[in-house]
Design a protein around this motif. Structure first.
Motif, PDB file in Angstrom:
ATOM      1  N   PRO A  32       0.838  -1.207   0.000  1.00  0.00           N
ATOM      2  CA  PRO A  32       0.000   0.000   0.000  1.00  0.00           C
ATOM      3  C   PRO A  32       0.868   1.250   0.000  1.00  0.00           C
ATOM      4  O   PRO A  32       1.896   1.310   0.668  1.00  0.00           O
ATOM      5  CB  PRO A  32      -0.811  -0.121   1.282  1.00  0.00           C
ATOM      6  N   SER A  33       0.451   2.229  -0.775  1.00  0.00           N
ATOM      7  CA  SER A  33       1.207   3.480  -0.838  1.00  0.00           C
ATOM      8  C   SER A  33       0.765   4.406   0.291  1.00  0.00           C
ATOM      9  O   SER A  33      -0.387   4.347   0.727  1.00  0.00           O
ATOM     10  CB  SER A  33       0.997   4.168  -2.185  1.00  0.00           C
ATOM     11  N   PRO A  34       1.674   5.243   0.783  1.00  0.00           N
ATOM     12  CA  PRO A  34       1.300   6.182   1.850  1.00  0.00           C
ATOM     13  C   PRO A  34       0.199   7.121   1.359  1.00  0.00           C
ATOM     14  O   PRO A  34       0.170   7.525   0.196  1.00  0.00           O
ATOM     15  CB  PRO A  34       2.589   6.946   2.133  1.00  0.00           C
ATOM     16  N   LYS A  35      -0.720   7.476   2.263  1.00  0.00           N
ATOM     17  CA  LYS A  35      -1.859   8.302   1.887  1.00  0.00           C
ATOM     18  C   LYS A  35      -1.500   9.777   1.739  1.00  0.00           C
ATOM     19  O   LYS A  35      -2.265  10.545   1.192  1.00  0.00           O
ATOM     20  CB  LYS A  35      -2.965   8.139   2.914  1.00  0.00           C
ATOM     21  N   GLY A  36      -0.369  10.186   2.245  1.00  0.00           N
ATOM     22  CA  GLY A  36       0.025  11.584   2.153  1.00  0.00           C
ATOM     23  C   GLY A  36      -0.442  12.406   3.329  1.00  0.00           C
ATOM     24  O   GLY A  36      -0.100  13.573   3.448  1.00  0.00           O
ATOM     25  N   LEU A  37      -1.252  11.830   4.186  1.00  0.00           N
ATOM     26  CA  LEU A  37      -1.728  12.535   5.379  1.00  0.00           C
ATOM     27  C   LEU A  37      -0.934  12.053   6.585  1.00  0.00           C
ATOM     28  O   LEU A  37      -0.438  10.935   6.612  1.00  0.00           O
ATOM     29  CB  LEU A  37      -3.215  12.238   5.608  1.00  0.00           C
ATOM     30  N   GLY A  38      -0.839  12.909   7.577  1.00  0.00           N
ATOM     31  CA  GLY A  38      -0.179  12.505   8.811  1.00  0.00           C
ATOM     32  C   GLY A  38       1.337  12.520   8.700  1.00  0.00           C
ATOM     33  O   GLY A  38       1.931  13.156   7.830  1.00  0.00           O
ATOM     34  N   HIS A  39       1.948  11.758   9.576  1.00  0.00           N
ATOM     35  CA  HIS A  39       3.404  11.693   9.664  1.00  0.00           C
ATOM     36  C   HIS A  39       3.969  10.990   8.432  1.00  0.00           C
ATOM     37  O   HIS A  39       3.455   9.950   8.035  1.00  0.00           O
ATOM     38  CB  HIS A  39       3.779  10.941  10.937  1.00  0.00           C
ATOM     39  N   PRO A  40       5.007  11.542   7.822  1.00  0.00           N
ATOM     40  CA  PRO A  40       5.579  10.873   6.642  1.00  0.00           C
ATOM     41  C   PRO A  40       6.230   9.533   7.003  1.00  0.00           C
ATOM     42  O   PRO A  40       6.718   9.343   8.109  1.00  0.00           O
ATOM     43  CB  PRO A  40       6.622  11.865   6.126  1.00  0.00           C
ATOM     44  N   VAL A  41       6.220   8.633   6.046  1.00  0.00           N
ATOM     45  CA  VAL A  41       6.809   7.308   6.249  1.00  0.00           C
ATOM     46  C   VAL A  41       8.324   7.454   6.345  1.00  0.00           C
ATOM     47  O   VAL A  41       8.950   8.071   5.487  1.00  0.00           O
ATOM     48  CB  VAL A  41       6.429   6.370   5.082  1.00  0.00           C
ATOM     49  N   GLU A  42       8.899   6.886   7.400  1.00  0.00           N
ATOM     50  CA  GLU A  42      10.340   6.994   7.624  1.00  0.00           C
ATOM     51  C   GLU A  42      11.023   5.638   7.668  1.00  0.00           C
ATOM     52  O   GLU A  42      12.120   5.518   8.183  1.00  0.00           O
ATOM     53  CB  GLU A  42      10.617   7.752   8.923  1.00  0.00           C
ATOM     54  N   VAL A  43      10.356   4.606   7.168  1.00  0.00           N
ATOM     55  CA  VAL A  43      10.936   3.269   7.198  1.00  0.00           C
ATOM     56  C   VAL A  43      11.124   2.773   5.772  1.00  0.00           C
ATOM     57  O   VAL A  43      10.451   3.204   4.849  1.00  0.00           O
ATOM     58  CB  VAL A  43      10.059   2.270   7.990  1.00  0.00           C
ATOM     59  N   ASP A  44      12.048   1.866   5.629  1.00  0.00           N
ATOM     60  CA  ASP A  44      12.297   1.217   4.352  1.00  0.00           C
ATOM     61  C   ASP A  44      11.466  -0.067   4.328  1.00  0.00           C
ATOM     62  O   ASP A  44      11.720  -0.988   5.099  1.00  0.00           O
ATOM     63  CB  ASP A  44      13.790   0.917   4.214  1.00  0.00           C
ATOM     64  N   PHE A  45      10.451  -0.100   3.458  1.00  0.00           N
ATOM     65  CA  PHE A  45       9.551  -1.256   3.436  1.00  0.00           C
ATOM     66  C   PHE A  45      10.264  -2.540   3.035  1.00  0.00           C
ATOM     67  O   PHE A  45       9.854  -3.624   3.421  1.00  0.00           O
ATOM     68  CB  PHE A  45       8.361  -1.004   2.510  1.00  0.00           C
ATOM     69  N   ARG A  46      11.335  -2.430   2.292  1.00  0.00           N
ATOM     70  CA  ARG A  46      12.098  -3.642   1.949  1.00  0.00           C
ATOM     71  C   ARG A  46      12.699  -4.249   3.209  1.00  0.00           C
ATOM     72  O   ARG A  46      12.676  -5.462   3.404  1.00  0.00           O
ATOM     73  CB  ARG A  46      13.185  -3.319   0.924  1.00  0.00           C
ATOM     74  N   GLU A  47      13.215  -3.408   4.097  1.00  0.00           N
ATOM     75  CA  GLU A  47      13.777  -3.901   5.352  1.00  0.00           C
ATOM     76  C   GLU A  47      12.679  -4.409   6.291  1.00  0.00           C
ATOM     77  O   GLU A  47      12.901  -5.368   7.034  1.00  0.00           O
ATOM     78  CB  GLU A  47      14.611  -2.819   6.041  1.00  0.00           C
ATOM     79  N   ILE A  48      11.501  -3.796   6.229  1.00  0.00           N
ATOM     80  CA  ILE A  48      10.370  -4.295   7.016  1.00  0.00           C
ATOM     81  C   ILE A  48      10.015  -5.709   6.551  1.00  0.00           C
ATOM     82  O   ILE A  48       9.851  -6.624   7.360  1.00  0.00           O
ATOM     83  CB  ILE A  48       9.150  -3.364   6.883  1.00  0.00           C
ATOM     84  N   LEU A  49       9.914  -5.895   5.239  1.00  0.00           N
ATOM     85  CA  LEU A  49       9.626  -7.230   4.705  1.00  0.00           C
ATOM     86  C   LEU A  49      10.742  -8.214   5.040  1.00  0.00           C
ATOM     87  O   LEU A  49      10.475  -9.366   5.370  1.00  0.00           O
ATOM     88  CB  LEU A  49       9.406  -7.161   3.192  1.00  0.00           C
ATOM     89  N   ASN A  50      11.987  -7.769   4.973  1.00  0.00           N
ATOM     90  CA  ASN A  50      13.106  -8.644   5.352  1.00  0.00           C
ATOM     91  C   ASN A  50      12.965  -9.091   6.803  1.00  0.00           C
ATOM     92  O   ASN A  50      13.223 -10.250   7.132  1.00  0.00           O
ATOM     93  CB  ASN A  50      14.444  -7.940   5.135  1.00  0.00           C
ATOM     94  N   GLY A  51      12.547  -8.181   7.686  1.00  0.00           N
ATOM     95  CA  GLY A  51      12.340  -8.539   9.086  1.00  0.00           C
ATOM     96  C   GLY A  51      11.203  -9.530   9.264  1.00  0.00           C
ATOM     97  O   GLY A  51      11.315 -10.499  10.019  1.00  0.00           O
ATOM     98  N   ILE A  52      10.102  -9.310   8.556  1.00  0.00           N
ATOM     99  CA  ILE A  52       8.956 -10.219   8.647  1.00  0.00           C
ATOM    100  C   ILE A  52       9.348 -11.601   8.140  1.00  0.00           C
ATOM    101  O   ILE A  52       9.065 -12.619   8.772  1.00  0.00           O
ATOM    102  CB  ILE A  52       7.760  -9.651   7.853  1.00  0.00           C
ATOM    103  N   PHE A  53      10.031 -11.648   7.004  1.00  0.00           N
ATOM    104  CA  PHE A  53      10.418 -12.939   6.437  1.00  0.00           C
ATOM    105  C   PHE A  53      11.475 -13.631   7.295  1.00  0.00           C
ATOM    106  O   PHE A  53      11.533 -14.853   7.341  1.00  0.00           O
ATOM    107  CB  PHE A  53      10.909 -12.779   4.993  1.00  0.00           C
ATOM    108  N   TYR A  54      12.302 -12.851   7.995  1.00  0.00           N
ATOM    109  CA  TYR A  54      13.283 -13.444   8.905  1.00  0.00           C
ATOM    110  C   TYR A  54      12.558 -14.194  10.020  1.00  0.00           C
ATOM    111  O   TYR A  54      12.894 -15.330  10.346  1.00  0.00           O
ATOM    112  CB  TYR A  54      14.198 -12.360   9.488  1.00  0.00           C
TER     113      TYR A  54
END
Length: 143
Positions: A32-54
């Motif tokens: 999902p893409s960020p909605k543009g509202l609120g706090h900007p995304v500050e994480v790397d989703f590739r690293e998030i997925l790497n953590g989940i898959f780990y």
């Protein structure tokens, strides 16, 4: 356009569960893409997925994620958020459709499988339930 920071440790050694560049190219547009509202995304989703898959591959607890991956609370937050919103199921369905199209097959599967053990169990339960109802009816009519 979001301003994603560089990975904290771009020279970290990869884990066997890490996404390859080809896998990331397939999965990135499905997130999902960020909605543009609120706090900007500050994480790397590739690293998030790497953590989940780990965690999924090793079976370790979320709190035991290696320190060179994002904090476990952040990884778990996105895992649960995407689970609640059905993102995992959507990603699975889209990737399955892509694989089926690449094999020149209909993108939607039309096969259903019935487990013979489930059928046998249901049959036995049906007979026992019917006999229980009959016993209850006899007990009620006797009173």
């Amino acid at each position: 356009m979001s301003k994603l920071p560089q990975i904290e440790n771009p020279t970290r050694q990869s884990y066997p569960s890490d996404l390859s560049d080809a896998e990331w190219a397939l999965m990135q547009p499905l997130l999902p893409s960020p909605k543009g509202l609120g706090h900007p995304v500050e994480v790397d989703f590739r690293e998030i997925l790497n953590g989940i898959f780990y965690v999924q591959r090793t079976g370790c607890q979320w709190e035991m994620l290696p320190h060179d991956l994002p904090p476990y609370s952040t990884v778990y937050h996105y895992f649960r958020k995407w689970q609640r919103k059905g993102v995992w199921q959507q990603m699975h369905d889209k990737i399955r459709q892509q694989v089926r199209q690449a094999d020149n097959r209909d993108p939607d599967s039309t096969v259903a499988i019935a487990d013979s053990q489930s059928v046998k169990t249901t049959e036995k339960r049906g007979r026992s339930t019917a006999s229980m109802v009959a016993k209850r009816l006899r007990a009620v009519s006797a009173t």
